[in-house]
Design an enzyme around this catalytic site. Structure first.
Site, PDB file in Angstrom:
ATOM      1  N   GLU A   1      45.617  36.679  38.218  1.00  0.00           N
ATOM      2  CA  GLU A   1      44.600  35.921  38.939  1.00  0.00           C
ATOM      3  C   GLU A   1      44.855  34.431  38.724  1.00  0.00           C
ATOM      4  O   GLU A   1      45.229  34.009  37.632  1.00  0.00           O
ATOM      5  CB  GLU A   1      43.231  36.310  38.392  1.00  0.00           C
ATOM      6  CG  GLU A   1      42.056  35.546  38.995  1.00  0.00           C
ATOM      7  CD  GLU A   1      40.757  35.828  38.232  1.00  0.00           C
ATOM      8  OE1 GLU A   1      39.700  35.851  38.878  1.00  0.00           O
ATOM      9  OE2 GLU A   1      40.810  36.020  36.998  1.00  0.00           O
TER      10      GLU A   1
ATOM     11  N   LYS B   1      38.236  39.644  45.829  1.00  0.00           N
ATOM     12  CA  LYS B   1      37.359  40.027  44.725  1.00  0.00           C
ATOM     13  C   LYS B   1      35.936  40.219  45.230  1.00  0.00           C
ATOM     14  O   LYS B   1      35.367  39.325  45.865  1.00  0.00           O
ATOM     15  CB  LYS B   1      37.401  38.943  43.640  1.00  0.00           C
ATOM     16  CG  LYS B   1      36.779  39.330  42.320  1.00  0.00           C
ATOM     17  CD  LYS B   1      37.056  38.236  41.281  1.00  0.00           C
ATOM     18  CE  LYS B   1      36.516  38.598  39.918  1.00  0.00           C
ATOM     19  NZ  LYS B   1      36.821  37.546  38.909  1.00  0.00           N
TER      20      LYS B   1
ATOM     21  N   CYS C   1      40.141  40.811  37.130  1.00  0.00           N
ATOM     22  CA  CYS C   1      39.452  40.235  35.979  1.00  0.00           C
ATOM     23  C   CYS C   1      38.103  40.921  35.719  1.00  0.00           C
ATOM     24  O   CYS C   1      38.049  42.066  35.310  1.00  0.00           O
ATOM     25  CB  CYS C   1      39.288  38.724  36.184  1.00  0.00           C
ATOM     26  SG  CYS C   1      38.816  37.812  34.691  1.00  0.00           S
TER      27      CYS C   1
END
Length: 475
Positions: free
Chosen positions: A243, A297, A347
Site C-alpha cells: 500500500e 479499499k 492494510c
C-alpha cells in the site's frame, strides 16, 4: 475490593500478553479465568470495565505514536466501554444456573465483540480476542465460522477454568471434553494438496523517514520499490508491492508511470501496485499492457483515511486536516494477475471478516495484505496486524503474502506459519513458491451466520436473565 480490582487489572494484562509480539496465547483463557473467578453480581460491571481498560490501554499505544497520547487514551477508553457493556450482562449471568452460565457468558462476550467490531464508523475489530491465538491450537477453530468461534472458545475455557477452581465437577469434565475436541479437530484438519503453485515476490522498498510526513518524499518511496524490484535476479510469476508504494499516482503522473513500467519490464511479471487518488486508496495489477484490474479499499480507517466531524474536531487538533477524504470501493477484492486470482485486503481491511471472505467467495486462490505501517514507527502495530493475516490464512486455507512499505513483510503458509519475514525499516524482498487453493472452508461458506447466532444467543441469555430477575424482584 482492592483485591478484585488488582485481579481485574492483572486479567487484562494477561489477555494483552496473548497478542503479538508477546504471543503468549495461553495467557488469554487464564486472564478470563481470573476475571470470572473473582467477579460476582456486585462487582462484575466494574471488574469487566477495568479489564477492558487494561487490555486496550496496553494494546493501542501505537495509535498515538506521532499524534500524541490523547488519541491513544481516547480510543482505549472508548473500547473499554464495550467491556463495560459485557460487565452489565455478566452481572446478571453470574447468578444463573450452571448451564446458562456456560453458554450465555461466552456468547454474550461474542455479542459485545460483534458490536465493538461493527459500530460506530464501521467498528474497530483490531482488538478481537481471536487475534491473540495466532500461535496457539485454538486458532484452527477460525475455519468453523470466523474469529467469533475462537473468541467463544477462549472465553468458554476461561469460564470453565474458573468454575472448576470453585470445585464444580461438571465444568471440570466439560473443560476436559472441550480441550479434547479441539485437539482432535486440529489433528483431523485435512491438508489440501497443491495442484498448482505460484512464484510470488513481496517487495519492501522502505521509506525515507519516520512519522506522518513520511510520504512527503513520495518519489523516494516509489524509487525505493522500483530499485528493490530491479535487484531481483529471479523470474517470479507475480510481484506484490505495498500500500502507498506509488503514492505519486502512475495512473495520472507520466514520470511515475514510466518508473512502474520500468520495474515491470525488469522483472517480467505483473506487479500489484499501491497508489492513491484524492478519492481512493487503490491496488492496481500492472502488467506489460499497463494498468489492469484494481481493488479500491472499502473498509476505511476513520480519523485517518477519512475524518468524521472534521469541522468540529479541527478546533482541537492540528492533525485533523492531515486525514484523507477517501471514499470506499465496492469491488469484491479479487484482481487477476495473469491467470492467478489474487484476493486483496489492504492494510486495515484484514481485520474485517468481509474483506477476504468476499475475495475467497469470488474465486481468490491466494491472498495478499499490502500495507503501510510507516506512520506507526517501531511500535507493536505491525506485529499485531501480521497475526491477523496468519489467522486469515488458516480461516480460508490460503497462503497470504504481506507486503509492507517499511515492514514487517511476510510469507504466510495456509496453516498460519510464517515461512519468511523481514525486519522493519529495511529494504528487502521475499520470494516463495506458494500453493493456489480452490477449497471452501466452512467459514467461507457460512459467512457471518455463526457469529450472528452466537451473538443472538448471548443477547437472549442476558435479556431472559434480566427479565426473570426483574419479575422475581416484583414478586
Amino acid at each position: 475490593m482492592i483485591l478484585r480490582l488488582l485481579a481485574a487489572v492483572f486479567s487484562g494484562v494477561m489477555v494483552f500478553a496473548a497478542f503479538e509480539p508477546t504471543g503468549l496465547w495461553w495467557a488469554a483463557p487464564l486472564g478470563f479465568a481470573l476475571l470470572f473467578y473473582f467477579a460476582d453480581h456486585r462487582h462484575a460491571v466494574l471488574m469487566a470495565w477495568v479489564q477492558g481498560l487494561a487490555i486496550y490501554g496496553l494494546l493501542l499505544p501505537w495509535v498515538g505514536e506521532f499524534v500524541g497520547a490523547a488519541a491513544w487514551i481516547a480510543l482505549a477508553f472508548i473500547q473499554s466501554l464495550y467491556s463495560l457493556l459485557f460487565g452489565i450482562g455478566l452481572k446478571y449471568l453470574v447468578r444463573r444456573p450452571l448451564a446458562t452460565k456456560i453458554v450465555g457468558i461466552p456468547a454474550w462476550f461474542v455479542a459485545t465483540e460483534w458490536l465493538r467490531s461493527s459500530f460506530p464508523f464501521g467498528g474497530f475489530p483490531w482488538g478481537r480476542i481471536a487475534w491473540g491465538q495466532a500461535s496457539g491450537p485454538l486458532s484452527w477453530l477460525i475455519r468453523l465460522g470466523g474469529p467469533a468461534v475462537v473468541t467463544f472458545a477462549v472465553v468458554l475455557i476461561g469460564l470453565l477454568l474458573a468454575l472448576s477452581a470453585r470445585k464444580h465437577v461438571v465444568p471440570a469434565c466439560t473443560l476436559v471434553g472441550v480441550v479434547a475436541m479441539i485437539g482432535a479437530y486440529a489433528l483431523l484438519i485435512p491438508t489440501t494438496p497443491a495442484d498448482r503453485t505460484v512464484d510470488v515476490v513481496a517487495v519492501q522498498g522502505n521509506v525515507p523517514r519516520l512519522g506522518l510526513d513520511f510520504n512527503a518524499q513520495r518519489r523516494a518511496v516509489l524509487d525505493n520499490h522500483v530499485r528493490q524490484t530491479e535487484k531481483l535476479r529471479s523470474h517470479p510469476d507475480i510481484v506484490i508491492w505495498p500500500e502507498n508504494s506509488a503514492d505519486v499516482n502512475p495512473l495520472t503522473d507520466t514520470a511515475a508511470r514510466q518508473q512502474v513500467e520500468r520495474a515491470q519490464r525488469s522483472v517480467g511479471a505483473p506487479i500489484l501496485v499501491g497508489t492513491v487518488s484524492p478519492e481512493h486508496n487503490t491496488m492496481v495489477a500492472w502488467d506489460g499492457d499497463g494498468p489492469g484490474e484494481r481493488h479500491v479499499k472499502r473498509y476505511l480507517q476513520p480519523f485517518g483515511e477519512y475524518m468524521p466531524f472534521r469541522n468540529f474536531l479541527r478546533r482541537f487538533s492540528e492533525y485533523v486536516d492531515r486525514a484523507g477524504n477517501f471514499q470506499p470501493g465496492n469491488d469484491n477484492g479479487v484482481v487477476h494477475m495473469d491467470d492467478v486470482a489474487v484476493g486483496v485486503a489492504t492494510c486495515y481491511e484484514v481485520s474485517f471478516d468481509g474483506a477476504f471472505r468476499m475475495a475467497v467467495q469470488g474465486g481468490a486462490q491466494i491472498l495478499t495484505s499490502p500495507t503501510n505501517n510507516a506512520t506507526f514507527g517501531f511500535t507493536d502495530m505491525t506485529y499485531q496486524q501480521l497475526a491477523m493475516s496468519r489467522m486469515r490464512a488458516q480461516e480460508y486455507d490460503r497462503a497470504v503474502v504481506v507486503a509492507a512499505t517499511s515492514g514487517v513483510s511476510a510469507i504466510v503458509a495456509p496453516d498460519g506459519t510464517v515461512e519468511q519475514r523481514t525486519a522493519i525499516f529495511t529494504s528487502d524482498a521475499l520470494e516463495a513458491e506458494l500453493p493456489l487453493s480452490d477449497t471452501m472452508t466452512l467459514s467461507a461458506r457460512v459467512g457471518p451466520w455463526v457469529e450472528r447466532i452466537l451473538a443472538i444467543l448471548g443477547l437472549l441469555s442476558v435479556t431472559f436473565t434480566y427479565r426473570r430477575g426483574k419479575k422475581a424482584f416484583h414478586e
